[in-house]
Design a protein around this motif. Structure first.
Motif, short mmCIF file in Angstrom:
data_model
loop_
_atom_site.label_atom_id
_atom_site.label_comp_id
_atom_site.label_asym_id
_atom_site.label_seq_id
_atom_site.Cartn_x
_atom_site.Cartn_y
_atom_site.Cartn_z
N THR A 78 -8.64 -0.02 5.70
CA THR A 78 -8.66 -0.33 4.27
C THR A 78 -8.77 0.93 3.42
OG1 THR A 78 -11.06 -0.57 4.23
CG2 THR A 78 -9.73 -2.57 4.66
N ILE A 79 -8.88 2.08 4.06
CA ILE A 79 -8.97 3.34 3.34
C ILE A 79 -7.58 3.72 2.86
CG2 ILE A 79 -9.57 5.78 3.51
CD1 ILE A 79 -11.92 3.82 3.64
N PRO A 80 -7.46 4.05 1.59
CA PRO A 80 -6.15 4.44 1.07
C PRO A 80 -5.71 5.77 1.66
CG PRO A 80 -7.86 4.70 -0.59
CD PRO A 80 -8.51 4.07 0.59
N ALA A 131 -1.88 1.60 -1.72
CA ALA A 131 -3.19 1.21 -2.23
C ALA A 131 -4.08 0.64 -1.14
CB ALA A 131 -3.05 0.19 -3.35
N ARG A 132 -3.53 -0.06 -0.16
CA ARG A 132 -4.32 -0.62 0.92
C ARG A 132 -3.58 -0.40 2.23
NH1 ARG A 132 -6.26 -6.53 -0.70
NH2 ARG A 132 -6.10 -6.65 1.53
N ARG A 154 -14.97 4.35 -1.03
CA ARG A 154 -14.68 3.83 0.31
C ARG A 154 -14.39 4.96 1.29
NH1 ARG A 154 -10.03 0.09 -0.29
NH2 ARG A 154 -10.17 0.27 -2.52
N ASP A 174 -8.38 13.66 3.14
CA ASP A 174 -8.84 12.89 1.98
C ASP A 174 -8.79 13.73 0.71
OD1 ASP A 174 -9.26 10.84 3.73
OD2 ASP A 174 -11.44 11.11 3.82
N GLU A 207 -10.02 2.27 -10.13
CA GLU A 207 -9.49 2.06 -8.78
C GLU A 207 -9.58 3.34 -7.95
OE1 GLU A 207 -5.45 0.64 -6.52
OE2 GLU A 207 -5.81 -0.05 -8.56
N GLU A 246 -13.18 3.82 -6.88
CA GLU A 246 -13.56 2.87 -5.83
C GLU A 246 -12.99 3.29 -4.48
OE1 GLU A 246 -15.14 0.03 -3.57
OE2 GLU A 246 -15.73 0.53 -5.61
N GLN A 247 -11.74 3.72 -4.49
CA GLN A 247 -11.13 4.18 -3.24
C GLN A 247 -11.83 5.44 -2.75
OE1 GLN A 247 -7.04 4.40 -4.36
NE2 GLN A 247 -6.71 2.20 -4.13
N THR A 299 -3.11 12.18 -5.69
CA THR A 299 -3.23 10.97 -6.50
C THR A 299 -3.66 11.31 -7.92
OG1 THR A 299 -3.78 9.70 -4.53
CG2 THR A 299 -4.34 8.72 -6.65
#
Length: 166
Positions: free
Chosen positions: A4-6, A15-16, A50, A147, A43, A46-47, A154
């Motif tokens: 679920t990590i972008p 996104a998912r 995560r 990351d 968003e 939040e990502q 992004t």
């Protein structure tokens, strides 16, 4: 890594990663144009949260494995110390007394001490060798780099898209 990590897919942004229906491509003008900066920033944050949680979980798992290796090396080192102490206590008196029959007491004590130090040093050296083979959380470091690159791309994409629609 958590599905679920972008992650960046090289061409845009997914996104998912869990196969869900939310697979918007944030590199296109229409994706940014229909959403406000606040929504995009929320968003993004939040990502990011995560990602941090996933990295912490990965780091814990890697460090747990390394602690086991360190425990084995430290156990050998401690065992070597115990063997040195027991060996010194048990054999020093015997060897010194036995050698004192052939040579002066001071010379027999010196010979026994050198032998005990050599054996103890060898065992301690083996323990240090095991401890030196321990390394940091390599996978965590690599995924943190990835990351960071994802977040940079992004954020840059969001910034350029927002400036184009301001």
């Amino acid at each position: 890594m958590d599905p679920t990590i972008p992650r960046s897919d090289g061409d845009g942004f997914r996104a998912r990663g869990d196969g869900g229906s939310d697979t918007r491509d944030f590199s296109s003008d229409s994706a940014f144009g229909s959403r406000g900066f606040g929504d995009l920033f929320s968003e993004f944050m939040e990502q990011g949260r995560r990602l941090v949680r996933a990295e912490v979980t990965l780091a814990r798992a890697e460090l747990r494995a390394e602690v086991k290796k360190a425990s084995a090396g430290a156990g050998l080192l401690a065992g070597g110390g115990v063997v040195l102490l027991l060996g010194a206590l048990t054999f020093v008196a015997f060897l010194v007394a036995a050698l004192a029959e052939l040579i002066p007491v001071w010379a027999s004590a010196l010979i026994v001490a050198v032998l005990l130090l050599a054996v103890g040093g060898a065992v301690a050296w083996a323990g240090l060798g095991r401890l030196k083979r321990i390394h940091g959380p390599q996978r965590t470091i690599q995924t943190l780099k990835e990351d960071g690159q994802w977040a940079s791309r992004t954020a840059h994409s969001m910034k350029s898209q927002m400036h184009g629609h301001a």
